[in-house]
Design a protein around this motif. Structure first.
Motif, PDB file in Angstrom:
ATOM      1  N   GLN A  84       0.834  -1.207   0.000  1.00  0.00           N
ATOM      2  CA  GLN A  84       0.000   0.000   0.000  1.00  0.00           C
ATOM      3  C   GLN A  84       0.871   1.260   0.000  1.00  0.00           C
ATOM      4  O   GLN A  84       0.848   2.061   0.928  1.00  0.00           O
ATOM      5  CB  GLN A  84      -0.941   0.005   1.223  1.00  0.00           C
ATOM      6  N   GLY A 114     -11.262   0.181  -0.207  1.00  0.00           N
ATOM      7  CA  GLY A 114     -10.615  -0.971  -0.817  1.00  0.00           C
ATOM      8  C   GLY A 114     -11.294  -2.256  -0.407  1.00  0.00           C
ATOM      9  O   GLY A 114     -12.154  -2.280   0.479  1.00  0.00           O
ATOM     10  N   THR A 118      -7.384  -5.538   3.011  1.00  0.00           N
ATOM     11  CA  THR A 118      -6.267  -4.799   2.416  1.00  0.00           C
ATOM     12  C   THR A 118      -5.562  -3.882   3.427  1.00  0.00           C
ATOM     13  O   THR A 118      -4.529  -3.305   3.102  1.00  0.00           O
ATOM     14  CB  THR A 118      -6.754  -3.958   1.215  1.00  0.00           C
ATOM     15  N   GLY A 223     -13.973  -0.459  -3.887  1.00  0.00           N
ATOM     16  CA  GLY A 223     -12.931  -1.462  -4.067  1.00  0.00           C
ATOM     17  C   GLY A 223     -12.856  -1.984  -5.486  1.00  0.00           C
ATOM     18  O   GLY A 223     -11.767  -2.179  -6.029  1.00  0.00           O
ATOM     19  N   ILE A 226     -11.096   0.547  -7.720  1.00  0.00           N
ATOM     20  CA  ILE A 226      -9.657   0.556  -7.477  1.00  0.00           C
ATOM     21  C   ILE A 226      -9.002  -0.657  -8.136  1.00  0.00           C
ATOM     22  O   ILE A 226      -7.952  -0.538  -8.796  1.00  0.00           O
ATOM     23  CB  ILE A 226      -9.373   0.564  -5.962  1.00  0.00           C
ATOM     24  N   ASN A 227      -9.636  -1.815  -7.996  1.00  0.00           N
ATOM     25  CA  ASN A 227      -9.077  -3.036  -8.579  1.00  0.00           C
ATOM     26  C   ASN A 227      -9.037  -2.960 -10.107  1.00  0.00           C
ATOM     27  O   ASN A 227      -8.101  -3.454 -10.746  1.00  0.00           O
ATOM     28  CB  ASN A 227      -9.903  -4.247  -8.139  1.00  0.00           C
ATOM     29  N   PRO A 280      -6.978   5.183  -1.579  1.00  0.00           N
ATOM     30  CA  PRO A 280      -7.237   3.853  -2.151  1.00  0.00           C
ATOM     31  C   PRO A 280      -6.305   2.800  -1.555  1.00  0.00           C
ATOM     32  O   PRO A 280      -5.098   3.016  -1.436  1.00  0.00           O
ATOM     33  CB  PRO A 280      -6.946   4.062  -3.642  1.00  0.00           C
TER      34      PRO A 280
END
Length: 342
Positions: A84, A114, A118, A223, A226-227, A280
């Motif tokens: 991260q 997220g 995570t 999430g 972001i992915n 994020p």
């Protein structure tokens, strides 16, 4: 008997010394009694005027003017949080800048997003522990869990009143209060707008300043966005560490604002730009999960075992199906998986 008289005389003098601003008393005591009384008064005064003794050993004190050790915070984030780089950088800079400002214009508001596992809750714990020695047990840290504290849709007006009263009362007691809202993706839309006045640029509200408070929001919402961006980076051949906050933050805030399955749906906090940073948390890869296993072994006082860490990480499920890049549960089930092997 003489020693007893001297003790009583010293004790009496101490009372007179403490009451000196209010009383004018003439007293005649033998020199040795005066010395005992003055020594005792000096010792008590010295201890009471020493903040570290009073706050560290007698009571927990509000850390409103205590500077943040940004070096210690950064070390914690780098050594304990895996994969991260964005969260490490943004959170360290945001907290350092905010807590070094003696007169901030508004409270600090961080929104962490997220997939599960995570590190969002873990980071909030690290933040709190770097401000208050008691961490999450501190009386100045307040955790709200949506499904626990606000479960009924029919009681939203009551929840709003209670939430405002709680924030008002605790910030009155300590300006450096920390409020953490977990499971924002499960919060009833509109409820969080109750705290808008406390996050705005007001100097005071009914005589209370909220400008030194810290608000942290935790959510799985966003999430998938972001992915998706992380997958685009990987597909284009770019390294994970090349991803910058500007590549994610804007479309993340817009996505949350328009997501009717999120507590941020049509939220005034986003509309009025009162959330300072949307942070994020990137999906974790195999190498990060393996590090989590090794960290769990160290936490249990066990020797690091690379082979065991490999086996545990390999058992986790990964997506997308084509290349299995990202851990579906991050590091959340690492401890349970490790129990099975041990």
């Amino acid at each position: 008997m003489a020693a007893f008289r001297r003790f009583r005389a010293g004790k009496f003098l101490l009372y007179l010394l403490l009451a000196a601003p209010l009383l004018h008393v003439a007293v005649s005591l033998e020199p040795i009694s005066i010395s005992i009384g003055i020594a005792a008064a000096s010792a008590i005064t010295g201890y009471m005027s020493f903040p570290n003794f009073y706050c560290g050993r007698l009571v927990e004190c509000c850390q409103v003017d205590t500077p943040l050790n940004s070096t210690a915070l950064l070390v914690d984030l780098k050594e304990k949080l895996y994969g991260q780089h964005l969260a490490q950088d943004v959170i360290c800079r945001a907290l350092t800048g905010f807590m070094s400002n003696e007169n901030p214009k508004k409270p600090l508001a961080l929104s962490l997003h997220g997939w599960t596992g995570t590190g969002k809750n873990f980071v909030s714990k690290i933040i709190v522990e770097n401000i208050y020695d008691l961490g999450m047990k501190s009386k100045f840290v307040h955790l709200f869990v949506s499904t626990v504290h606000f479960p009924h849709n029919s009681l939203i007006p009551l929840y709003k009143d209670q939430l405002q009263s709680w924030i008002r009362g605790n910030t009155s007691r300590c300006a450096r209060s920390i409020f953490i809202f977990d499971e924002m993706d499960k919060l009833h839309p509109g409820l969080i707008d109750a705290i808008k006045p406390f996050l705005d640029y007001y100097e005071h509200i009914d005589g209370v300043s909220y400008r030194k408070a810290i608000f942290i929001f935790l959510s799985n919402a966003g999430g998938d966005l972001i992915n998706r961006r992380m997958l685009e980076f990987w597909t284009s051949g770019r390294k994970r560490e090349e991803l910058q906050l500007k590549d994610v933050e804007n479309f993340l805030s817009v996505g949350l604002f328009n997501n009717n399955n999120s507590g941020f749906w049509r939220c005034a906090l986003i509309e009025k730009n009162l959330i300072d940073y949307f942070v994020p948390f990137l999906p974790l890869e195999f190498s990060h999960v393996k590090k989590c296993v090794l960290a769990e072994l160290r936490h249990r006082g066990l020797e690091e075992d690379e082979e065991l860490a490999f086996r545990v990480a390999k058992e986790m499920t990964y997506s997308p199906k084509e290349n299995k890049l990202f851990s579906d549960k991050g590091c959340k089930t690492v401890s349970a998986r490790l129990n099975f092997h041990l």
